[in-house]
Design a protein around this motif. Sequence first.
Motif, PDB file in Angstrom:
ATOM      1  N   PRO A 126       0.821  -1.226   0.000  1.00  0.00           N
ATOM      2  CA  PRO A 126       0.000   0.000   0.000  1.00  0.00           C
ATOM      3  C   PRO A 126       0.849   1.267   0.000  1.00  0.00           C
ATOM      4  N   ILE A 127       0.406   2.245  -0.755  1.00  0.00           N
ATOM      5  CA  ILE A 127       1.092   3.534  -0.890  1.00  0.00           C
ATOM      6  C   ILE A 127       0.387   4.590  -0.035  1.00  0.00           C
ATOM      7  N   TYR A 128       1.210   5.399   0.634  1.00  0.00           N
ATOM      8  CA  TYR A 128       0.695   6.535   1.404  1.00  0.00           C
ATOM      9  C   TYR A 128       1.265   7.828   0.829  1.00  0.00           C
ATOM     10  N   LEU A 129       0.402   8.733   0.460  1.00  0.00           N
ATOM     11  CA  LEU A 129       0.829  10.049   0.009  1.00  0.00           C
ATOM     12  C   LEU A 129       1.458  10.787   1.195  1.00  0.00           C
ATOM     13  N   TYR A 130       2.405  11.669   0.908  1.00  0.00           N
ATOM     14  CA  TYR A 130       3.117  12.375   1.985  1.00  0.00           C
ATOM     15  C   TYR A 130       3.251  13.826   1.568  1.00  0.00           C
ATOM     16  N   ASP A 131       2.503  14.687   2.256  1.00  0.00           N
ATOM     17  CA  ASP A 131       2.442  16.103   1.896  1.00  0.00           C
ATOM     18  C   ASP A 131       3.174  16.945   2.932  1.00  0.00           C
ATOM     19  N   ILE A 132       4.213  17.650   2.502  1.00  0.00           N
ATOM     20  CA  ILE A 132       4.963  18.550   3.387  1.00  0.00           C
ATOM     21  C   ILE A 132       5.445  19.739   2.553  1.00  0.00           C
ATOM     22  N   GLY A 148       0.759  21.313   8.479  1.00  0.00           N
ATOM     23  CA  GLY A 148       0.577  22.162   9.651  1.00  0.00           C
ATOM     24  C   GLY A 148      -0.705  22.958   9.673  1.00  0.00           C
ATOM     25  N   SER A 149      -1.529  22.846   8.623  1.00  0.00           N
ATOM     26  CA  SER A 149      -2.784  23.590   8.555  1.00  0.00           C
ATOM     27  C   SER A 149      -3.943  22.692   8.986  1.00  0.00           C
ATOM     28  N   GLN A 150      -4.677  23.130  10.018  1.00  0.00           N
ATOM     29  CA  GLN A 150      -5.842  22.361  10.450  1.00  0.00           C
ATOM     30  C   GLN A 150      -6.889  22.291   9.344  1.00  0.00           C
ATOM     31  N   HIS A 157       1.529  19.025  17.499  1.00  0.00           N
ATOM     32  CA  HIS A 157       0.538  19.647  18.374  1.00  0.00           C
ATOM     33  C   HIS A 157      -0.893  19.265  18.010  1.00  0.00           C
ATOM     34  N   LEU A 158      -1.072  18.530  16.909  1.00  0.00           N
ATOM     35  CA  LEU A 158      -2.412  18.156  16.457  1.00  0.00           C
ATOM     36  C   LEU A 158      -2.708  16.668  16.596  1.00  0.00           C
ATOM     37  N   VAL A 159      -1.880  15.948  17.328  1.00  0.00           N
ATOM     38  CA  VAL A 159      -2.069  14.492  17.444  1.00  0.00           C
ATOM     39  C   VAL A 159      -3.463  14.165  17.964  1.00  0.00           C
ATOM     40  N   LEU A 160      -3.816  14.690  19.135  1.00  0.00           N
ATOM     41  CA  LEU A 160      -5.107  14.369  19.741  1.00  0.00           C
ATOM     42  C   LEU A 160      -6.253  14.957  18.932  1.00  0.00           C
TER      43      LEU A 160
END
Length: 293
Positions: free
Chosen positions: A128-134, A164-166, A190-193
């Motif tokens: 399976p492939i996961y896109l990775y946006d940074i 980093g954008s909600q 800071h957005l884990v939870l």
Amino acid sequence: MTKSAYVALVTCFNEDETINFEATRAQVRRQIAAGNNILCAGTNGDFTALTFEEKVRLTEEVVDEVGGQVKVIVNAGMPATFETLKLAREFDRIGVDGIAVITPFFIACTQEGLIRHFTTVADAVKTPIYLYDIPARTQNHIEPETARILADHGNIAGIKDSGGSQETLAAYMAVGREVEGFDVYSGPDHLVLWSMENGAAGCISGLGNVLPDVLAGIVNAYNSGDLDEARRCQEIYTNFRTDLYALGFPPALVKRSLYLMDNSVGASRQPALLPNREQDGKILDILKKYGRA
């Protein structure tokens, strides 16, 4: 749905900048002990400084050390589809749980170009492939509409959002709710939870190299329904992140923090952060504040 945490594992180096595989294996064991899964050869793993052959061997070593105890995702993303495809086929051969593909860097891409890039890789492997946006690092961004198109591909299993954008993360999670089997993993520490409460499958975190128990604490507490404990752990994680990242480039500071806790991890390959007595003093103060030194 049970949520999960992945740590974007550091790659350990000897003094001559060759990879220290034994020290890297030790970091793998440390994460397994905490209950975290592994992302190998990511941003925090100095992937841009590693050769093709090193990435292949590093993945072999990590997979061998894990021995099926936790899941392993490895990053195959490179500027050109050609090399990304070659790496993905090697990782497919080795046998990992997922292959992350960071957006191409240096080469400016249209959204159509990104669709072709990810589709070509996903078509060529069974993993399976996961896109990775940074986008802050690559200057290329996967628009939510593009993620929605790619989510329909049978071998694209999700996305790691490190933008980093909600707002963007929420848009990706909307895609995840619409398309069964498309999992969203939050990158910002800071957005884990918040991300898990709003539908993310979990997180992939670099800061977990330094605080593996706190990261695992957020996820385990959430999974058990103890939201007060999850919030307590998230507050520690967020505060540590704020203190540490105020000093400079996050991946370099994560690596340097870990070095000051255990010098077997080594420094990063140049031209990354060099030891600096004043900065090391500030990092040590932060580590002491959180009971890590």
